[in-house]
Design an enzyme around this catalytic site. Structure first.
Site, PDB file in Angstrom:
ATOM      1  N   HIS A  11       1.064  -1.178   0.091  1.00  0.00           N
ATOM      2  CA  HIS A  11       0.044   0.014  -0.234  1.00  0.00           C
ATOM      3  C   HIS A  11       0.854   1.103   0.095  1.00  0.00           C
ATOM      4  CE1 HIS A  11       0.940  -0.112   4.206  1.00  0.00           C
ATOM      5  NE2 HIS A  11       0.385  -1.510   4.140  1.00  0.00           N
ATOM      6  N   GLU A 183      -2.861  -3.808  13.691  1.00  0.00           N
ATOM      7  CA  GLU A 183      -3.946  -3.612  12.610  1.00  0.00           C
ATOM      8  C   GLU A 183      -5.034  -4.514  13.080  1.00  0.00           C
ATOM      9  OE1 GLU A 183      -2.575  -4.562   8.473  1.00  0.00           O
ATOM     10  OE2 GLU A 183      -0.999  -3.513   8.731  1.00  0.00           O
TER      11      GLU A 183
END
Ligand SMILES: [Fe+2]
Length: 542
Positions: A11, A183
């Site tokens: 990402h 996360e």
């Protein structure tokens, strides 16, 4: 050597250009594509390359793809192991490897004229490590990288010597990952994974770390520089929160517990690394290095004299790190990065042309700082667009939204402008020479990667930037590096007695930061911002 660094695989796609050891340009693809984080962090998106930012880096230096000696890709498919061996549940992970292997051809397609044979794979965590140690203003350092995952590991601990040579001392294999743990809790708490981790950090300051015993059981260092992260039964600790739902004390307590355990483990890893290297300075990168609360604890309680964090510590920074690593391997030790303002800029004439096209009346005041300070002193909100845009997630006074820190209502107003959650703090910027009068903690702090304690006598004077726990994430402004910003701060202090301004990123919720003049005009036209400053020009709302 002319080296283009590219980050693409997970990402935050980004590109950076290093020429003869000098960082010439660096930018994130999201600022061009206007898609937050550039892409979703799924294997299917691994093929997408930072085409626009890469092409811009070359244009900025007047180079063509054929002029490049190397292109780095911050992921080495040769290091990947099968997901079942890594304990990952991602059955499509092989797509990342497939696309990465094809990256040289994809890059040659995206950058016509590029020789695919110049593409070099740099291990993901080496690229992170180089982005810290080789960009820092320190010739040698211990380096610590922590993120969600790379090819097969989630961590690197090592040392860069003064010749730019890396010695890796430890690296933790997957599935153990402090980044993936964070996360996971981000997702459990109803926020967006790989994106909203900073909201968990903000929420943590509202909670009590009452689940610390359970987390100390699950997350432990192993004594060899690494750690284990066992699966945590999140539901047993706090009910899952649906996105957008109100958060409760239960959620804040879970956030506080994970945050505190992360800080403890970081301290233990730093102590091991200090003992192993004897270095004075610690440099850091990887997504977890965005955790400014943990960074500050490391600086205050850790064994190193100094902690330096790459201003783009997330995956975007691996574009720069890959290029710096290959330069160092070729014997070109790079100069420290000059600042985070490595993105696009426009001339005064170009900015005026944008305003003319948009038919906004504008002025060019003789004393820009004082003109803008008057607006801020009267509680106006100012969009401040100046110079090159920032590399990394923080607005550092080049694409910033500025306001008066003296009134608590400012916080509500700014969060309304930006459409974001009210529990999230906004941060102050302060002139370097005044910083120690108002804040204690790691100073100078040019990149907003540490939190500071607000001195008691200032807490009630700058309420808009003091978080619930009495801290603020201050950015220090050095007048030699940032004369216009320093002049603005000085003018504001003359008018109000306050040496700080509220500084938050120039964007609205869910969108990337403003990068070009069109983005700035669109934001100005669609939000209740009072004044837009575009370079030397001031635009007032009629
Ligand atoms: Fe990473």
């Amino acid at each position: 050597m002319r080296i283009l660094g590219v980050n693409a695989v997970y990402h935050d796609p980004a590109a950076a250009l290093v020429v003869d050891g000098e960082v010439v340009a660096a930018a994130e693809e999201e600022r061009f594509s206007r898609r937050k984080h550039g892409k979703r962090p799924v294997p299917f998106a691994a093929w997408e390359l930072p085409e626009q930012s890469a092409a811009w880096c070359l244009r900025q230096a007047g180079l063509t793809p054929a002029d490049l000696d190397a292109v780095t890709y911050s992921y080495d498919p040769a290091l990947v192991r099968p997901p079942e061996e890594l304990g990952l549940r991602d059955s499509w992970d092989h797509l990342r490897t497939t696309y990465a292997r094809r990256a040289p051809q994809f890059l040659a397609g995206a950058l016509p004229g590029l020789d695919p044979d110049v593409v070099r794979f740099v291990p993901h965590h080496v690229a992170h490590a180089a982005s810290a140690a080789l960009a820092a203003p320190h010739p040698a350092s211990a380096v610590l990288v922590l993120d969600g995952r790379g090819e097969a590991v989630s961590h690197l601990a090592g040392r860069y010597d003064a010749d730019g040579v890396l010695t890796v001392l430890a690296s933790q294999s997957l599935p153990h990952s402090l980044g993936l743990l964070y996360e996971d809790v981000t997702e459990h708490l109803g926020f967006l994974r790989s994106s909203d981790e900073y909201k968990v950090m903000a929420l943590a300051s509202y909670g009590i770390p009452r689940h610390l015993p359970a987390l100390r059981e699950a997350v432990r260092v192993t004594g060899d520089g690494g750690f284990v992260t066992e699966p945590v039964a999140w539901d047993a600790l706090a009910k899952r929160r649906a996105p957008g739902q109100e958060w409760t004390a239960e959620h804040a307590d879970l956030a506080a517990s994970v945050q505190t355990r992360l800080e403890e483990v970081l301290l233990e890893l730093a102590r091991w690394l200090h003992a192993a290297t004897g270095e004075r300075v610690l440099t850091m990168a990887g997504g977890l290095a965005l955790n400014c609360v943990a960074n500050s604890r490391l600086a205050a309680e850790g064994p190193f004299d100094e902690v330096w964090v790459q201003p783009a510590p997330g995956d975007a920074g691996t574009a720069l790190g890959g290029a710096l690593q290959v330069a160092a391997e070729a014997g070109e030790r790079a100069a420290p990065m000059p600042g985070a303002d490595l993105g696009r800029s426009w001339t005064d004439a170009e900015l005026a042309a944008w305003l003319d096209t948009a038919r906004w009346p504008y002025e060019r005041p003789d004393d820009l700082g004082d003109t803008v300070a008057a607006v801020l002193a009267a509680d106006g909100v100012v969009a401040w667009f100046a110079g090159r845009s920032e590399y990394g997630p923080r607005a550092l006074g080049h694409r910033s939204l500025l306001a008066n820190p003296g009134r608590r209502e400012t916080l509500r107003r700014l969060n309304d402008v930006k459409g974001r959650e009210q529990f999230r703090p906004v941060a102050p910027m302060v002139r370097l020479d005044r910083a120690a009068d108002v804040f204690s903690g790691p100073l100078p702090s040019p990149y907003m990667l540490f939190v500071h304690r607000v001195r008691r006598e200032w807490v009630n004077r700058i309420p808009a930037v003091v978080h619930v726990d009495g801290t603020a994430r201050a950015q220090t402004v050095d007048p030699t590096a940032e004369p216009a910003l320093a002049a603005l701060l000085a003018a504001f202090e003359r008018r109000t007695g306050l040496p700080c301004l509220v500084n938050t990123s120039l964007n609205t919720a869910g969108r990337p930061m403003v990068d070009d003049p069109r983005d700035a005009l669109e934001l100005f036209g669609s939000t209740p911002v009072d004044v837009l400053v575009l370079g030397p020009y001031v635009v007032r709302r009629p």
